[in-house]
Motif scaffolding. Structure first.
Motif, PDB file in Angstrom:
ATOM      1  N   HIS A  80      19.953 -12.708  96.731  1.00 17.48           N
ATOM      2  CA  HIS A  80      20.641 -11.710  97.131  1.00 17.48           C
ATOM      3  C   HIS A  80      19.628 -10.438  97.213  1.00 17.48           C
ATOM      4  O   HIS A  80      19.410 -10.314  95.881  1.00 17.48           O
ATOM      5  CB  HIS A  80      22.013 -11.440  96.729  1.00 17.48           C
ATOM      6  N   ILE A  81      19.284  -9.682  98.359  1.00 20.27           N
ATOM      7  CA  ILE A  81      18.231  -8.804  98.004  1.00 20.27           C
ATOM      8  C   ILE A  81      18.700  -7.459  98.961  1.00 20.27           C
ATOM      9  O   ILE A  81      19.237  -7.621 100.084  1.00 20.27           O
ATOM     10  CB  ILE A  81      16.778  -9.211  98.487  1.00 20.27           C
ATOM     11  N   LEU A  82      18.320  -6.249  98.468  1.00 21.77           N
ATOM     12  CA  LEU A  82      18.717  -5.204  99.280  1.00 21.77           C
ATOM     13  C   LEU A  82      17.387  -4.206  99.279  1.00 21.77           C
ATOM     14  O   LEU A  82      16.514  -4.204  98.508  1.00 21.77           O
ATOM     15  CB  LEU A  82      19.627  -4.355  98.694  1.00 21.77           C
ATOM     16  N   LEU A  83      17.187  -3.836 100.690  1.00 22.60           N
ATOM     17  CA  LEU A  83      15.836  -3.200 100.956  1.00 22.60           C
ATOM     18  C   LEU A  83      16.191  -1.939 101.633  1.00 22.60           C
ATOM     19  O   LEU A  83      17.003  -1.934 102.476  1.00 22.60           O
ATOM     20  CB  LEU A  83      14.911  -4.115 101.670  1.00 22.60           C
ATOM     21  N   SER A  84      15.608  -0.941 101.336  1.00 22.65           N
ATOM     22  CA  SER A  84      15.974   0.334 101.903  1.00 22.65           C
ATOM     23  C   SER A  84      14.877   1.285 102.323  1.00 22.65           C
ATOM     24  O   SER A  84      13.728   1.459 101.533  1.00 22.65           O
ATOM     25  CB  SER A  84      16.902   1.482 101.070  1.00 22.65           C
ATOM     26  N   ILE A  85      14.666   1.573 103.596  1.00 28.04           N
ATOM     27  CA  ILE A  85      13.664   2.550 104.016  1.00 28.04           C
ATOM     28  C   ILE A  85      14.266   3.938 104.417  1.00 28.04           C
ATOM     29  O   ILE A  85      15.116   3.782 104.939  1.00 28.04           O
ATOM     30  CB  ILE A  85      12.543   1.826 105.092  1.00 28.04           C
ATOM     31  N   SER A  86      13.651   4.861 104.486  1.00 27.69           N
ATOM     32  CA  SER A  86      14.039   6.286 104.755  1.00 27.69           C
ATOM     33  C   SER A  86      14.078   6.308 106.091  1.00 27.69           C
ATOM     34  O   SER A  86      12.973   5.806 106.791  1.00 27.69           O
ATOM     35  CB  SER A  86      13.565   7.546 103.960  1.00 27.69           C
ATOM     36  N   GLY A  87      14.790   7.016 106.967  1.00 27.92           N
ATOM     37  CA  GLY A  87      14.839   7.279 108.270  1.00 27.92           C
ATOM     38  C   GLY A  87      14.496   8.641 108.439  1.00 27.92           C
ATOM     39  O   GLY A  87      13.255   8.912 108.553  1.00 27.92           O
ATOM     40  N   MET A  88      15.306   9.297 109.046  1.00 24.90           N
ATOM     41  CA  MET A  88      15.041  10.594 109.576  1.00 24.90           C
ATOM     42  C   MET A  88      14.567  11.501 108.565  1.00 24.90           C
ATOM     43  O   MET A  88      13.925  12.701 108.943  1.00 24.90           O
ATOM     44  CB  MET A  88      16.432  11.090 110.190  1.00 24.90           C
ATOM     45  N   ASN A  89      14.599  10.968 107.420  1.00 23.39           N
ATOM     46  CA  ASN A  89      14.435  12.067 106.401  1.00 23.39           C
ATOM     47  C   ASN A  89      12.788  12.012 106.219  1.00 23.39           C
ATOM     48  O   ASN A  89      12.058  13.181 105.727  1.00 23.39           O
ATOM     49  CB  ASN A  89      14.861  11.939 104.983  1.00 23.39           C
ATOM     50  N   SER A  90      12.232  10.723 106.533  1.00 23.73           N
ATOM     51  CA  SER A  90      10.635  10.712 106.269  1.00 23.73           C
ATOM     52  C   SER A  90       9.922  10.877 107.971  1.00 23.73           C
ATOM     53  O   SER A  90       9.715   9.959 108.361  1.00 23.73           O
ATOM     54  CB  SER A  90      10.354   9.483 105.596  1.00 23.73           C
ATOM     55  N   ILE A  91      10.224  11.926 108.272  1.00 25.46           N
ATOM     56  CA  ILE A  91       9.586  12.470 109.670  1.00 25.46           C
ATOM     57  C   ILE A  91       7.890  12.247 109.841  1.00 25.46           C
ATOM     58  O   ILE A  91       7.200  12.818 108.800  1.00 25.46           O
ATOM     59  CB  ILE A  91      10.398  13.658 110.220  1.00 25.46           C
ATOM     60  N   ARG A  92       7.573  11.547 110.710  1.00 25.80           N
ATOM     61  CA  ARG A  92       6.084  11.062 110.860  1.00 25.80           C
ATOM     62  C   ARG A  92       5.712  11.153 112.108  1.00 25.80           C
ATOM     63  O   ARG A  92       6.118  10.894 113.087  1.00 25.80           O
ATOM     64  CB  ARG A  92       5.906   9.847 110.122  1.00 25.80           C
ATOM     65  N   MET A  93       4.372  11.194 112.232  1.00 26.52           N
ATOM     66  CA  MET A  93       3.544  11.004 113.099  1.00 26.52           C
ATOM     67  C   MET A  93       2.977   9.467 113.295  1.00 26.52           C
ATOM     68  O   MET A  93       3.257   8.802 112.068  1.00 26.52           O
ATOM     69  CB  MET A  93       2.208  11.611 113.353  1.00 26.52           C
ATOM     70  N   SER A 109      -1.864  11.639 117.425  1.00 27.54           N
ATOM     71  CA  SER A 109      -1.036  12.949 117.757  1.00 27.54           C
ATOM     72  C   SER A 109       0.355  12.957 118.171  1.00 27.54           C
ATOM     73  O   SER A 109       0.561  13.606 119.185  1.00 27.54           O
ATOM     74  CB  SER A 109      -2.269  13.413 118.659  1.00 27.54           C
ATOM     75  N   ALA A 110       0.899  11.578 118.179  1.00 23.51           N
ATOM     76  CA  ALA A 110       2.159  11.348 118.764  1.00 23.51           C
ATOM     77  C   ALA A 110       3.197  11.062 117.664  1.00 23.51           C
ATOM     78  O   ALA A 110       2.789  10.399 116.690  1.00 23.51           O
ATOM     79  CB  ALA A 110       1.984  10.563 119.776  1.00 23.51           C
ATOM     80  N   PRO A 111       4.418  11.730 117.869  1.00 25.55           N
ATOM     81  CA  PRO A 111       5.553  11.335 116.936  1.00 25.55           C
ATOM     82  C   PRO A 111       5.906   9.943 116.973  1.00 25.55           C
ATOM     83  O   PRO A 111       5.840   9.036 117.891  1.00 25.55           O
ATOM     84  CB  PRO A 111       6.494  12.216 117.233  1.00 25.55           C
ATOM     85  N   LYS A 112       6.105   9.312 115.642  1.00 24.87           N
ATOM     86  CA  LYS A 112       6.725   8.087 115.481  1.00 24.87           C
ATOM     87  C   LYS A 112       8.020   8.013 116.293  1.00 24.87           C
ATOM     88  O   LYS A 112       8.779   8.744 116.079  1.00 24.87           O
ATOM     89  CB  LYS A 112       6.866   7.762 114.120  1.00 24.87           C
ATOM     90  N   TRP A 120      22.152   2.006 120.819  1.00 25.94           N
ATOM     91  CA  TRP A 120      21.272   2.527 120.059  1.00 25.94           C
ATOM     92  C   TRP A 120      20.753   3.751 120.757  1.00 25.94           C
ATOM     93  O   TRP A 120      20.923   3.744 122.023  1.00 25.94           O
ATOM     94  CB  TRP A 120      20.186   1.605 119.530  1.00 25.94           C
ATOM     95  N   VAL A 121      19.939   4.577 120.302  1.00 29.67           N
ATOM     96  CA  VAL A 121      19.035   5.578 120.832  1.00 29.67           C
ATOM     97  C   VAL A 121      17.752   5.636 120.045  1.00 29.67           C
ATOM     98  O   VAL A 121      17.525   4.898 119.148  1.00 29.67           O
ATOM     99  CB  VAL A 121      19.917   7.050 120.705  1.00 29.67           C
ATOM    100  N   LEU A 122      17.002   6.076 121.084  1.00 32.22           N
ATOM    101  CA  LEU A 122      15.394   6.333 120.701  1.00 32.22           C
ATOM    102  C   LEU A 122      15.105   7.650 120.188  1.00 32.22           C
ATOM    103  O   LEU A 122      15.626   8.489 120.818  1.00 32.22           O
ATOM    104  CB  LEU A 122      14.559   5.801 121.549  1.00 32.22           C
ATOM    105  N   THR A 123      14.691   8.071 118.943  1.00 30.47           N
ATOM    106  CA  THR A 123      14.550   9.421 118.532  1.00 30.47           C
ATOM    107  C   THR A 123      13.115   9.663 118.292  1.00 30.47           C
ATOM    108  O   THR A 123      12.463   8.556 117.817  1.00 30.47           O
ATOM    109  CB  THR A 123      15.493   9.742 117.732  1.00 30.47           C
ATOM    110  N   GLU A 124      12.541  10.731 118.800  1.00 28.06           N
ATOM    111  CA  GLU A 124      11.130  11.036 118.185  1.00 28.06           C
ATOM    112  C   GLU A 124      11.240  12.162 117.081  1.00 28.06           C
ATOM    113  O   GLU A 124      12.074  13.177 116.986  1.00 28.06           O
ATOM    114  CB  GLU A 124      10.502  11.696 119.095  1.00 28.06           C
ATOM    115  N   ALA A 125      10.564  11.925 115.978  1.00 27.97           N
ATOM    116  CA  ALA A 125      10.511  13.098 114.849  1.00 27.97           C
ATOM    117  C   ALA A 125       9.628  14.075 115.171  1.00 27.97           C
ATOM    118  O   ALA A 125       8.489  13.664 115.535  1.00 27.97           O
ATOM    119  CB  ALA A 125      10.184  12.251 113.746  1.00 27.97           C
TER     120      ALA A 125
END
Ligand code: ZN
Length: 319
Positions: free
Chosen positions: A3-16, A136-139, A294-299
């Motif tokens: 069993h494994i759990l993996l987490s990545i930050s979403g909206m807190n890690s706003i990036r290009m 030069s574009a947001p992720k 779902w929705v697509l968002t740009e940071a």
């Protein structure tokens, strides 16, 4: 069961969006052809995505690593366009996804990405040595709003909304084999843990399947240098395992590569049991089929952390 759990930050890690800083060149054996294949990875502009190009074929089309170009999912994920294919892309794609490389051009002089040591370890090292460059574009993030699930008997993979705007993976496997049923692992991951804990996990197979593949002319490049081979009562690799639960960690690596075919970083809770490339890809197709889920968002770029280079977060805990 492992069993494994993996987490990545979403909206807190706003990036290009990012690409690699410097060209990467390497060569290695293709798992299925057994031939040496030379690879060059070049920086690419924003919104290019990850694209593959076959330099051994005149006027090769650009093959973008997206769902509509997936032509096969048995044993490995194969991309193709206009009759030209690139196979075994998933570990390289997982390395790009895990390290936050949104755009790159991969040129190769054969039909598959070299298998290297059966993990993403060498890809990760080379990408980290190259460094990453902001574009030069947001992720863009694909944020899950309603759950989506695909299943095949007891196997399933599903994605549900995340209240904390994170990407979490919860993966379990349960093979009828003493080496795999006895393992157990769970954790919440950081970028370092992705690199060191998931990226280094090698592909694995059972000796009986391996013999069958060889008989059918597949896995010509397969050896104990690029896979864990499991016999009835032993692991055939002299050096043993890199982690006691290396198998499930590798399944997570494969899932990362497959989910990257969405073309966007996903925010949601991903849960899988005994899934493989085919079912992972079915989930990708299902997600794309249900845009109302779902929705697509740009940071916004002003919140970009100066040195953020890896979207995989931050904290590790035993669950
Ligand atoms: Zn794999």
């Amino acid at each position: 069961m492992a069993h494994i759990l993996l987490s990545i930050s979403g909206m807190n890690s706003i990036r290009m969006q990012k690409t690699i800083k410097n060209k990467i060149e390497f060569s290695g054996i293709g798992l299925h052809t057994g031939h040496e294949i030379r690879v060059r990875i070049l920086p690419a502009n924003e919104d290019t995505g990850i694209v593959f190009l076959r330099t051994d074929v005149p006027s090769s089309p650009i093959i973008r690593a997206t769902a509509e170009n997936v032509v096969a999912t048995s044993y490995a994920t194969t991309l193709g366009r206009k009759g030209l294919t690139v196979s075994t892309v998933e570990h390289l794609l997982a390395a790009f996804y895990g390290l936050g490389v949104d755009n790159a051009r991969v040129e190769l002089d054969g039909p598959e990405v070299p298998i290297m040591d059966g993990s993403a370890s060498e890809f990760i090292s080379m990408i980290e040595s190259s460094g990453l460059k902001d574009l030069s574009a947001p992720k863009k993030y694909l944020v899950i709003k309603e759950p989506i699930r695909v299943a095949d008997r007891d196997k399933f993979v599903e994605i549900a909304p995340s209240e904390d705007d994170e990407f979490t993976v919860d993966y379990s496997i349960d093979f009828a084999h003493p080496f795999i049923t006895k393992q157990s692992f769970s954790g919440l991951f950081s970028g370092d843990v992705f690199r060191d804990g998931v990226g280094r996990a090698r592909t694995f197979g059972f000796l009986s399947d391996y013999e069958m593949l060889k008989k059918n002319g597949l896995a010509k490049g397969g050896s104990l240098d690029n896979a864990i081979v499991i016999g009835d009562n032993e692991i055939l690799n002299e050096e043993g395992l890199r982690y006691p639960d290396e198998f499930v960690r590798h399944k997570v690596l494969d899932l990362m590569g497959d989910i990257s075919l969405l073309g966007f970083t996903v925010i949601g809770q991903l849960k899988a049991h005994r899934s493989g490339h085919a079912l992972n890809f079915k989930l990708v197709q299902e997600i794309l089929k249900w845009p109302e889920n779902w929705v697509l968002t740009e940071a916004p770029s002003k919140d970009e952390p100066a040195e953020a280079h890896c979207p995989l977060v931050e904290k590790m805990a035993t669950v």
